[in-house]
Design an enzyme around this catalytic site. Structure first.
Site, PDB file in Angstrom:
ATOM      1  N   LYS A 210       0.870  -1.177   0.000  1.00  8.96           N
ATOM      2  CA  LYS A 210       0.000   0.000   0.000  1.00  8.96           C
ATOM      3  C   LYS A 210       0.894   1.209   0.000  1.00  8.96           C
ATOM      4  O   LYS A 210       2.057   1.138   0.425  1.00  8.96           O
ATOM      5  CB  LYS A 210      -0.887   0.021   1.239  1.00  8.96           C
ATOM      6  CG  LYS A 210      -2.200   0.673   1.009  1.00  8.96           C
ATOM      7  CD  LYS A 210      -3.154  -0.277   0.289  1.00  8.96           C
ATOM      8  CE  LYS A 210      -4.525   0.286   0.090  1.00  8.96           C
ATOM      9  NZ  LYS A 210      -5.473  -0.755  -0.312  1.00  8.96           N
TER      10      LYS A 210
HETATM   11  P1  NAD Z   1     -12.896   7.140  -2.899  1.00  7.94           P
HETATM   12  O1  NAD Z   1     -11.888   8.185  -2.623  1.00  7.94           O
HETATM   13  O2  NAD Z   1     -13.348   6.905  -4.289  1.00  7.94           O
HETATM   14  O3  NAD Z   1     -14.191   7.411  -2.002  1.00  7.94           O
HETATM   15  C1  NAD Z   1     -14.120   7.556  -0.620  1.00  7.94           C
HETATM   16  C2  NAD Z   1     -15.483   8.041  -0.142  1.00  7.94           C
HETATM   17  O4  NAD Z   1     -15.509   8.047   1.278  1.00  7.94           O
HETATM   18  C3  NAD Z   1     -15.785   9.470  -0.603  1.00  7.94           C
HETATM   19  O5  NAD Z   1     -17.149   9.529  -0.977  1.00  7.94           O
HETATM   20  C4  NAD Z   1     -15.541  10.287   0.656  1.00  7.94           C
HETATM   21  O6  NAD Z   1     -16.258  11.476   0.682  1.00  7.94           O
HETATM   22  C5  NAD Z   1     -16.029   9.303   1.701  1.00  7.94           C
HETATM   23  N1  NAD Z   1     -15.593   9.589   3.048  1.00  7.94           N
HETATM   24  C6  NAD Z   1     -14.368   9.943   3.498  1.00  7.94           C
HETATM   25  N2  NAD Z   1     -14.386  10.115   4.816  1.00  7.94           N
HETATM   26  C7  NAD Z   1     -15.656   9.865   5.212  1.00  7.94           C
HETATM   27  C8  NAD Z   1     -16.311   9.862   6.457  1.00  7.94           C
HETATM   28  N3  NAD Z   1     -15.667  10.165   7.575  1.00  7.94           N
HETATM   29  N4  NAD Z   1     -17.633   9.534   6.489  1.00  7.94           N
HETATM   30  C9  NAD Z   1     -18.310   9.230   5.377  1.00  7.94           C
HETATM   31  N5  NAD Z   1     -17.723   9.195   4.160  1.00  7.94           N
HETATM   32  C10 NAD Z   1     -16.425   9.524   4.090  1.00  7.94           C
HETATM   33  O7  NAD Z   1     -12.306   5.800  -2.250  1.00  7.94           O
HETATM   34  P2  NAD Z   1     -12.683   4.295  -2.589  1.00  7.94           P
HETATM   35  O8  NAD Z   1     -11.724   3.815  -3.598  1.00  7.94           O
HETATM   36  O9  NAD Z   1     -14.136   4.171  -2.814  1.00  7.94           O
HETATM   37  O10 NAD Z   1     -12.279   3.583  -1.218  1.00  7.94           O
HETATM   38  C11 NAD Z   1     -13.184   3.499  -0.123  1.00  7.94           C
HETATM   39  C12 NAD Z   1     -12.743   2.367   0.789  1.00  7.94           C
HETATM   40  O11 NAD Z   1     -12.707   1.151   0.038  1.00  7.94           O
HETATM   41  C13 NAD Z   1     -11.344   2.511   1.394  1.00  7.94           C
HETATM   42  O12 NAD Z   1     -11.335   1.900   2.652  1.00  7.94           O
HETATM   43  C14 NAD Z   1     -10.475   1.704   0.446  1.00  7.94           C
HETATM   44  O13 NAD Z   1      -9.292   1.260   1.057  1.00  7.94           O
HETATM   45  C15 NAD Z   1     -11.415   0.559   0.146  1.00  7.94           C
HETATM   46  N6  NAD Z   1     -11.123  -0.198  -1.078  1.00  7.94           N
HETATM   47  C16 NAD Z   1     -11.068   0.434  -2.286  1.00  7.94           C
HETATM   48  C17 NAD Z   1     -10.824  -0.323  -3.427  1.00  7.94           C
HETATM   49  C18 NAD Z   1     -10.829   0.272  -4.807  1.00  7.94           C
HETATM   50  O14 NAD Z   1     -10.763  -0.488  -5.773  1.00  7.94           O
HETATM   51  N7  NAD Z   1     -10.940   1.571  -4.975  1.00  7.94           N
HETATM   52  C19 NAD Z   1     -10.602  -1.703  -3.324  1.00  7.94           C
HETATM   53  C20 NAD Z   1     -10.668  -2.296  -2.073  1.00  7.94           C
HETATM   54  C21 NAD Z   1     -10.940  -1.532  -0.962  1.00  7.94           C
END
Ligand code: NAD
Length: 419
Positions: free
Chosen positions: A107
């Site tokens: 990461k």
């Molecule tokens: P992203 O940046 O596209 O979206 C994150 C979202 O979370 C945004 O809408 C943001 O406004 C919101 N957010 C941030 N802080 C917040 C809070 N305190 N309360 C409510 N909402 C809040 O990110 P993503 O890629 O969707 O990732 C989200 C989660 O999924 C993370 O934990 C990431 O590690 C995990 N994840 C992502 C992927 C991927 O393919 N993108 C894969 C596996 C896991």
């Protein structure tokens, strides 16, 4: 080891030791499994639009190279530190091993607020971060992907920067790229589609029907918005959504296409509706069939776990549930069916693996092939987790983590310790 500190790494450490106790792993073997092989910290100096120079801190943690290159996302978030990045790398390892992917976990990221950077500043941060990482990454060493705060565009800049230094196009250096720049069909939607697929599998076991079921989704970025959309396609009604700017709830169901249009136009949920506004602190504990935390870590805690009113907790985010919350949920004797993060959000890395394979071979698949292969990998992992739950009567998270840990441990044992 003092480098890896903070509440998120403490969580990863505690989860690991719980599983190591269950697997009877001797104490002397544990540090080698838990602690990362390598952590890189870099300065990322950037000319800001206001004429000043700002230096951002960047990190990359590579957990182990036992099964192949490391693989993992890149996070842009203001408070990012090496402990959080290391925890996410460790979870990636167990996730890849659980799904049978030939990777260790990694990461990385930059401590910055992507919502406050202009597009030019975001590009400058991204290109300089990748440039600083060139000595430590490679298609056979460490392959980056998107995570919170980064997206397809950032991956395209990473790929372009790396390629410029190599003097040739190296699409296989990152995954999660746009299809137009060597990405795969289905990657952007993969994590959310995987979440919805696994919710479907959980519903089958619980003899629930998606049509007429309800869901609440925290986080409306890549994972949250696609999970909501994919659940809706299965007939699930979305009652609540939130992001870092707003939170909405309607017991009759929210207009998801309208929310998506609003976010496409404004970037965030804020400003969509004043009638449906709701307190973000209570969103997770409102009644629903499926709760999808898809934002940050540690939102389900010892304090609110007892109040959850969902039947299925589908962890789209990494690390949304603390060990204390797990103990509370265990005390509820299975009334909440947990799909643990390393299984629930694995769709992203599975399709990243497909992207890497396609880039290496320069032989591309259509979306139907990507999705059917994705579902096969997720079904296999889900079935293995459930078989272990039934055999050893362990919590879903411990079952999933133990399968991953055991695979890495077996490989390390066979390879031995060099020199
Ligand atoms: P992203 O940046 O596209 O979206 C994150 C979202 O979370 C945004 O809408 C943001 O406004 C919101 N957010 C941030 N802080 C917040 C809070 N305190 N309360 C409510 N909402 C809040 O990110 P993503 O890629 O969707 O990732 C989200 C989660 O999924 C993370 O934990 C990431 O590690 C995990 N994840 C992502 C992927 C991927 O393919 N993108 C894969 C596996 C896991």
């Amino acid at each position: 080891m003092t480098l890896y500190t903070g509440p998120v790494f403490d969580m990863a450490r505690e989860q690991f030791h719980t599983v190591a106790d269950y697997l009877d792993i001797p104490k002397g073997e544990r540090d080698r499994l838990l602690y990362p092989k390598r952590a890189v910290a870099v300065s990322v100096p950037v000319h800001m639009d206001n004429g000043h120079e700002t230096v951002f801190q960047g990190y990359r943690v590579q957990h182990h190279l036992t099964l192949g290159p490391t693989k993992g996302g890149t996070r842009y978030s203001p408070k990012l530190d090496v402990g959080e990045v290391a925890a996410l790398a460790v979870w990636m390892s167990w996730k890849c091993a659980l799904c049978g992917l030939p990777y260790g976990g990694a990461k990385g990221g930059v401590a910055c607020d992507p919502y406050k950077l202009s597009r030019r500043e975001l590009e400058a941060v991204s290109r300089r971060y990748m440039q600083e990482m060139i000595p430590f990454v490679g298609p056979r060493t460490d392959v980056m992907a998107p995570d919170m705060g980064t997206n397809e565009q950032v991956m395209a800049w990473f790929m372009d920067t790396y390629s410029m230094y190599q003097g040739k196009t190296v699409t296989e250096i990152v995954t999660g790229k746009p299809v137009s720049a060597g990405g795969t069909e289905g990657r952007r939607e993969a994590t959310g589609r995987g979440v919805a697929h696994l919710v479907g599998r959980a519903m089958e076991r619980l003899q629930m029907h998606p049509a007429g079921a309800t869901a609440i989704v925290q986080g409306f970025g890549n994972v949250g918005s696609v999970s909501a959309m994919a659940l809706t396609e299965r007939g699930v009604r979305i009652l609540g959504v939130s992001d870092h700017t707003a939170c909405y709830y309607d017991a009759k169901g929210l207009d998801l296409p309208a929310l998506q249009r609003h976010v496409a136009a404004h970037g965030v949920l804020a400003g969509w509706s004043s009638e449906a506004a709701c307190d973000p602190a209570t969103l997770l504990t409102l009644p629903c069939d499926v709760l999808v935390p898809a934002a940050v870590e540690q939102v389900i805690t010892g304090a609110n776990a007892g109040k959850l009113q969902c039947r299925i907790l589908a962890e789209g985010a990494n690390g949304p549930t603390t060990p204390e919350a797990d103990r509370v949920l265990a005390g509820r004797r299975g009334d909440v069916f947990v799909i643990p993060d390393i299984l629930c959000n694995a769709g992203g890395v599975v399709v990243s693996y497909f992207e890497w394979v396609q880039d290496l071979q320069q032989f591309f698949w259509d979306e139907a092939e990507v999705l059917s292969r994705l579902n096969r990998v997720l079904d296999r992992a889900f079935n293995r987790v459930m078989a272990r739950v039934e055999q050893d009567h362990v919590a879903h998270r411990d079952a999933a983590t133990s399968i991953g840990v055991q695979k890495v441990r077996d490989a390390k044992k066979m390879r031995g310790l060099f020199p």
